[in-house]
Design an enzyme around this catalytic site. Structure first.
Site, PDB file in Angstrom:
ATOM      1  N   CYS A 195       0.836  -1.196   0.000  1.00 48.15           N
ATOM      2  CA  CYS A 195       0.000   0.000   0.000  1.00 48.15           C
ATOM      3  C   CYS A 195       0.874   1.250   0.000  1.00 48.15           C
ATOM      4  O   CYS A 195       2.080   1.169   0.209  1.00 48.15           O
ATOM      5  CB  CYS A 195      -0.854   0.014   1.249  1.00 48.15           C
ATOM      6  SG  CYS A 195      -1.625  -1.548   1.610  1.00 48.15           S
TER       7      CYS A 195
ATOM      8  N   ARG B 254       2.412   0.963  -8.489  1.00 49.95           N
ATOM      9  CA  ARG B 254       2.632  -0.197  -7.617  1.00 49.95           C
ATOM     10  C   ARG B 254       1.411  -1.089  -7.497  1.00 49.95           C
ATOM     11  O   ARG B 254       1.490  -2.187  -6.966  1.00 49.95           O
ATOM     12  CB  ARG B 254       3.017   0.275  -6.207  1.00 49.95           C
ATOM     13  CG  ARG B 254       4.316   1.025  -6.154  1.00 49.95           C
ATOM     14  CD  ARG B 254       4.281   2.091  -5.086  1.00 49.95           C
ATOM     15  NE  ARG B 254       3.695   1.596  -3.855  1.00 49.95           N
ATOM     16  CZ  ARG B 254       4.396   1.158  -2.832  1.00 49.95           C
ATOM     17  NH1 ARG B 254       5.696   1.160  -2.884  1.00 49.95           N
ATOM     18  NH2 ARG B 254       3.792   0.736  -1.749  1.00 49.95           N
TER      19      ARG B 254
ATOM     20  N   TRP C  81      -3.734  -2.038  -0.998  1.00 53.26           N
ATOM     21  CA  TRP C  81      -3.632  -3.322  -1.693  1.00 53.26           C
ATOM     22  C   TRP C  81      -4.163  -4.326  -0.683  1.00 53.26           C
ATOM     23  O   TRP C  81      -3.523  -4.588   0.335  1.00 53.26           O
ATOM     24  CB  TRP C  81      -2.164  -3.570  -2.059  1.00 53.26           C
ATOM     25  CG  TRP C  81      -1.802  -4.939  -2.506  1.00 53.26           C
ATOM     26  CD1 TRP C  81      -1.411  -5.990  -1.713  1.00 53.26           C
ATOM     27  CD2 TRP C  81      -1.744  -5.418  -3.838  1.00 53.26           C
ATOM     28  NE1 TRP C  81      -1.127  -7.085  -2.488  1.00 53.26           N
ATOM     29  CE2 TRP C  81      -1.316  -6.763  -3.797  1.00 53.26           C
ATOM     30  CE3 TRP C  81      -2.009  -4.844  -5.096  1.00 53.26           C
ATOM     31  CZ2 TRP C  81      -1.155  -7.536  -4.941  1.00 53.26           C
ATOM     32  CZ3 TRP C  81      -1.847  -5.621  -6.221  1.00 53.26           C
ATOM     33  CH2 TRP C  81      -1.423  -6.946  -6.146  1.00 53.26           C
TER      34      TRP C  81
ATOM     35  N   ASN D 270       0.313   0.719   6.335  1.00 51.43           N
ATOM     36  CA  ASN D 270       0.857  -0.293   5.415  1.00 51.43           C
ATOM     37  C   ASN D 270       1.398  -1.432   6.262  1.00 51.43           C
ATOM     38  O   ASN D 270       2.012  -1.174   7.302  1.00 51.43           O
ATOM     39  CB  ASN D 270       2.040   0.259   4.624  1.00 51.43           C
ATOM     40  CG  ASN D 270       1.626   1.265   3.590  1.00 51.43           C
ATOM     41  OD1 ASN D 270       0.445   1.539   3.424  1.00 51.43           O
ATOM     42  ND2 ASN D 270       2.602   1.826   2.901  1.00 51.43           N
ATOM     43  N   GLY D 271       1.247  -2.670   5.790  1.00 48.67           N
ATOM     44  CA  GLY D 271       1.816  -3.798   6.527  1.00 48.67           C
ATOM     45  C   GLY D 271       0.732  -4.709   7.062  1.00 48.67           C
ATOM     46  O   GLY D 271      -0.434  -4.614   6.661  1.00 48.67           O
TER      47      GLY D 271
ATOM     48  N   GLU E 107      13.163 -23.342 -12.535  1.00 49.50           N
ATOM     49  CA  GLU E 107      12.860 -21.923 -12.361  1.00 49.50           C
ATOM     50  C   GLU E 107      14.082 -21.054 -12.725  1.00 49.50           C
ATOM     51  O   GLU E 107      13.930 -19.994 -13.332  1.00 49.50           O
ATOM     52  CB  GLU E 107      12.408 -21.680 -10.907  1.00 49.50           C
ATOM     53  CG  GLU E 107      12.157 -20.241 -10.516  1.00 49.50           C
ATOM     54  CD  GLU E 107      11.043 -19.545 -11.290  1.00 49.50           C
ATOM     55  OE1 GLU E 107      10.316 -20.196 -12.058  1.00 49.50           O
ATOM     56  OE2 GLU E 107      10.929 -18.317 -11.130  1.00 49.50           O
TER      57      GLU E 107
ATOM     58  N   LYS F  84      13.939 -18.193 -15.538  1.00 46.18           N
ATOM     59  CA  LYS F  84      14.298 -16.796 -15.276  1.00 46.18           C
ATOM     60  C   LYS F  84      15.297 -16.314 -16.317  1.00 46.18           C
ATOM     61  O   LYS F  84      15.161 -15.243 -16.883  1.00 46.18           O
ATOM     62  CB  LYS F  84      14.924 -16.619 -13.875  1.00 46.18           C
ATOM     63  CG  LYS F  84      14.003 -16.661 -12.713  1.00 46.18           C
ATOM     64  CD  LYS F  84      13.080 -15.475 -12.569  1.00 46.18           C
ATOM     65  CE  LYS F  84      11.812 -15.654 -13.337  1.00 46.18           C
ATOM     66  NZ  LYS F  84      10.712 -16.378 -12.794  1.00 46.18           N
TER      67      LYS F  84
ATOM     68  N   GLU G 190      13.712 -16.098 -19.972  1.00 50.72           N
ATOM     69  CA  GLU G 190      12.683 -15.093 -20.251  1.00 50.72           C
ATOM     70  C   GLU G 190      13.224 -13.672 -20.250  1.00 50.72           C
ATOM     71  O   GLU G 190      12.711 -12.824 -20.976  1.00 50.72           O
ATOM     72  CB  GLU G 190      11.444 -15.244 -19.364  1.00 50.72           C
ATOM     73  CG  GLU G 190      11.586 -14.918 -17.923  1.00 50.72           C
ATOM     74  CD  GLU G 190      10.275 -15.112 -17.141  1.00 50.72           C
ATOM     75  OE1 GLU G 190       9.189 -15.034 -17.726  1.00 50.72           O
ATOM     76  OE2 GLU G 190      10.360 -15.331 -15.927  1.00 50.72           O
TER      77      GLU G 190
ATOM     78  N   HIS H 183      20.807 -39.298 -19.582  1.00 48.23           N
ATOM     79  CA  HIS H 183      19.808 -39.862 -20.488  1.00 48.23           C
ATOM     80  C   HIS H 183      19.562 -38.946 -21.694  1.00 48.23           C
ATOM     81  O   HIS H 183      18.538 -39.062 -22.354  1.00 48.23           O
ATOM     82  CB  HIS H 183      18.491 -40.116 -19.744  1.00 48.23           C
ATOM     83  CG  HIS H 183      18.648 -41.088 -18.623  1.00 48.23           C
ATOM     84  ND1 HIS H 183      18.817 -42.438 -18.833  1.00 48.23           N
ATOM     85  CD2 HIS H 183      18.721 -40.905 -17.280  1.00 48.23           C
ATOM     86  CE1 HIS H 183      18.957 -43.047 -17.659  1.00 48.23           C
ATOM     87  NE2 HIS H 183      18.918 -42.136 -16.713  1.00 48.23           N
TER      88      HIS H 183
ATOM     89  N   LYS I  69       2.629  -9.777 -18.164  1.00 48.40           N
ATOM     90  CA  LYS I  69       2.634 -10.108 -16.731  1.00 48.40           C
ATOM     91  C   LYS I  69       1.480 -11.041 -16.393  1.00 48.40           C
ATOM     92  O   LYS I  69       1.619 -11.957 -15.591  1.00 48.40           O
ATOM     93  CB  LYS I  69       2.534  -8.817 -15.902  1.00 48.40           C
ATOM     94  CG  LYS I  69       2.576  -9.034 -14.403  1.00 48.40           C
ATOM     95  CD  LYS I  69       3.941  -9.521 -13.952  1.00 48.40           C
ATOM     96  CE  LYS I  69       4.000  -9.920 -12.499  1.00 48.40           C
ATOM     97  NZ  LYS I  69       5.142 -10.807 -12.213  1.00 48.40           N
TER      98      LYS I  69
HETATM   99  O1  M6R Z   1      -0.024 -14.999 -12.455  1.00 45.19           O
HETATM  100  P1  M6R Z   1       0.365 -16.446 -12.551  1.00 45.19           P
HETATM  101  O2  M6R Z   1       1.185 -16.903 -11.414  1.00 45.19           O
HETATM  102  O3  M6R Z   1      -0.822 -17.341 -12.760  1.00 45.19           O
HETATM  103  O4  M6R Z   1       1.263 -16.520 -13.854  1.00 45.19           O
HETATM  104  C1  M6R Z   1       1.756 -17.741 -14.325  1.00 45.19           C
HETATM  105  C2  M6R Z   1       2.842 -17.542 -15.359  1.00 45.19           C
HETATM  106  O5  M6R Z   1       2.345 -16.831 -16.454  1.00 45.19           O
HETATM  107  C3  M6R Z   1       4.035 -16.779 -14.772  1.00 45.19           C
HETATM  108  O6  M6R Z   1       4.554 -17.421 -13.650  1.00 45.19           O
HETATM  109  C4  M6R Z   1       5.156 -16.656 -15.833  1.00 45.19           C
HETATM  110  O7  M6R Z   1       5.702 -17.901 -16.097  1.00 45.19           O
HETATM  111  C5  M6R Z   1       6.218 -15.652 -15.357  1.00 45.19           C
HETATM  112  N1  M6R Z   1       6.594 -14.787 -16.414  1.00 45.19           N
HETATM  113  C6  M6R Z   1       7.456 -16.301 -14.865  1.00 45.19           C
HETATM  114  O8  M6R Z   1       8.421 -15.396 -14.482  1.00 45.19           O
END
Ligand code: M6R
Length: 608
Positions: free
Chosen positions: A2, A27, A74, A98-99, A481, A485, A488, A504, A603
């Protein structure tokens, strides 16, 4: 999280506060409000939704005065609505916060017994009542100080009092708070960008300190009332830099927010005394938990990786079989579900189309759905039977970082709750696990301090054409993951693999231009990962290893080491992901890609 803005001076406060709140809009928030003192009384206007809704309300019902506080909320406790929006009033006191207040339920009960009437579902309203209880004829700062003796949790707080129309009292614990210094007027804010237009001179308030902010002076005091002398700092940030809190990218800022995000997600839920977990808003009875025959986790992308960690934790603590499905695959294979299955949907945004569709399908087939989500009242929580919110705060960078860590923490809590309810996790073991979990935010702080070293490794590898990420057991999803990262945000080809699968197939890729990033912490699979690394070295592959501090043996496998503190294997993923996030970030940054908005990605993926 927030946003807070406060002003005291001679100008009309309402437009100034609205501008400040607008500067925090990036934000994310779901309601907003203002409180303005006109010299006689405090007027409050609040509205759910965007600031323009509040603006329209102020046009119809204006507020005028030269002292005021404003807030963008938020939602965490209580849905986004007018009555849950801040500011909150109790008697003569008005607060914005906030918090998260950890012990709000017990304080609320105690206050209600004294005849106090609550009008919202928020934890914040407790603050207003506590301060009003203490007020009497005291100065506001004294009443705030006394009220704080009762609370546990994280907060940045700005307070007004109807019969002390010359002051804002502000205080904080773990949430940020700054005072902006001007000539004959002063401001408070949760974040520099809110008030950067008015001043470049800031005093950063430390945890526990209390600031008395008046037009002509600012007094800062320690928790026990002793004066604090702190020099102001000149902040030369551009408005864009300020939005990012001085970080170059939101992703970087969000990586650094992880200790706080994790602590907020655990706050109020870890019950150390009873070695158990309290999952607010998850209304599954012990009988329901005992009778479960299976758990099916559905999610996409990073959230799916969190689900894979969740499988390990739930099976370990609760001895229930867990399947983890990609939400995009789930409904197309005719899933078999019954009312003894619990479907756990994981989503940061709560709006991912595939996950939402999987939730609908699961409910249609008679299963109960619990979702783990970061955005209150978004589509997936609204469609689920139960919700466990992560408290990561708004995540703006497309690459998920703090949401991931908090999702794993939420799954950890769920796994402990299930284990305790089903009596598959002893009290002793639960206590040990929860203590290790509670220590994770501090461990993350230590890893973040190692960033310059991680940056140097990123510099050495930023032109490498291909990366293989390997790990075993609970860290295998971390390899996935780490690879996601990197690919992407840097567009470098990267694959995650369980280390045991290397021979394998992927071992065919190993040569001197391929980097292998391995999670090689000292858990039960350590020796096995080392033998995988020998295979890589024998083929001239380059190794980067996530390892434990002071591990001498691993030095013979690689000069590129990224140490993390030793912890229980169940807690490791919360730590081992950190160096990988920073490695990906710095490689992308060296290559000059658009870190926060990588090409072709959104996003929130609201289409199939
Ligand atoms: O909002 P969500 O967690 O449902 O989103 C899922 C994926 O689209 C999201 O995690 C995507 O893989 C990210 N860009 C990863 O960094």
């Amino acid at each position: 999280m927030c946003g807070i803005v406060g002003y005291v001076g001679s100008r009309d406060a309402a437009p100034l506060l609205m501008e400040g709140l607008a500067r925090l809009e990036y934000r994310g928030y779901d309601s907003a409000g203002l409180a303005i003192h006109d010299g006689k009384e405090i007027g409050i206007r609040r509205a759910p939704g965007k600031l323009r809704v509040l603006s329209r309300l102020l046009e119809r019902k204006p507020l005028s005065g030269t002292l005021g506080i404003g807030h963008t909320r938020w939602a965490t406790h209580g849905r986004p609505s007018e009555e849950n929006a801040h500011p909150h009033r109790a008697g003569r006191v008005v607060v914005v916060h906030n918090g998260i207040l950890e012990n709000h339920s017990e304080l609320r009960q105690r206050l209600e017994k004294k005849g106090r009437r609550f009008t919202s579902q928020t934890d914040t309203e407790v603050f207003a009542h506590l301060i009003d209880e203490e007020l009497g004829r005291k100065p506001l700062e004294e009443a705030v100080r006394r009220a704080l003796r009762y609370v546990r949790g994280t907060y940045a707080l700005a307070v007004l009092c109807a019969d002390q129309p010359d002051r804002i009292v502000a205080t904080k614990n773990a949430s940020p708070l700054v005072v902006g210094l001007c000539q004959n007027e002063n401001l408070v804010a949760s974040d520099v960008p809110a008030i950067l237009e008015h001043t470049r001179k800031f005093v950063f308030i430390e945890d526990g300190e209390l600031a008395l902010v008046q037009a002509g002076r600012v007094k800062i005091q320690t928790p026990d009332g002793k004066p604090v002398r702190r020099r102001s700092r000149h902040i030369g940030w551009s408005p864009l830099m300020a939005e990012k809190g001085g970080h170059k990218h939101f992703m970087h800022k969000e990586i650094h927010e992880q200790p706080r995000a994790l602590a907020d997600t655990l706050t109020g839920r870890v019950l150390r005394d009873s070695a158990d977990v309290h999952l607010d808003s998850v209304k599954l009875r012990v009988r329901d938990l005992k009778n479960l025959s299976r758990i099916v986790i559905v999610a996409c992308g990073t959230s799916w990786h969190a689900g894979l960690v969740g499988k390990f934790l739930i099976e370990r603590f609760a001895r229930i079989p867990v399947e983890v499905d990609l939400a995009s695959e789930f409904r197309y294979r005719g899933p078999i579900l019954s009312d003894r299955d619990l479907v756990v949907a994981i989503s940061q945004s709560g709006e991912t189309a595939d996950t939402l569709a999987a939730v609908r399908e699961a409910r249609k087939l008679g299963a109960r759905v619990l979702c783990i989500c970061n955005v209150m009242d978004s589509g997936i929580p609204r469609t689920s039977d139960h919700v466990l919110y992560t408290h990561a705060g708004p995540e703006i960078g497309v690459a998920s970082t703090k949401a991931f860590v908090t999702q794993m923490a939420a799954l950890f809590l769920l796994a402990v709750r299930l284990g305790r309810a089903r009596k598959t996790l002893s009290e002793k073991e639960a206590r040990k696990q929860l203590a290790a979990l509670a220590a994770a935010p501090e461990h993350i702080e230590r890893i973040l301090k190692n960033e310059p070293h991680i940056q140097e490794i990123a510099r050495a590898f930023h032109t490498t054409k291909a990366f293989l990420f390997i790990a075993r057991g609970i860290n295998y999803p971390i390899a996935l993951e780490g690879a996601l990262k990197l690919k992407e945000i840097s567009y470098i080809h990267a694959e995650g693999y369980p280390a045991g699968e290397m021979k394998h197939g992927p071992i065919a890729l190993i040569e001197k231009d391929v980097a292998v990033v391995a999670v090689a912490t000292k858990n039960s699979t350590y020796e096995k990962v080392l033998s995988n690394l020998s295979e890589v070295r024998a083929r001239d592959g380059q190794v980067i290893a996530i390892c434990n501090q002071r591990d001498k043996k691993i030095e013979t496998y690689s000069p590129h080491l990224l140490p993390v503190p030793a912890t229980l294997d169940t807690v490791e993923p919360l730590l081992t992901i950190l160096p990988l996030q920073l490695l990906a970030y710095h490689i992308a940054n060296f290559n000059g890609t658009d870190v926060d908005q990588p090409r072709n990605l959104a996003k929130s993926v609201t289409v199939e």
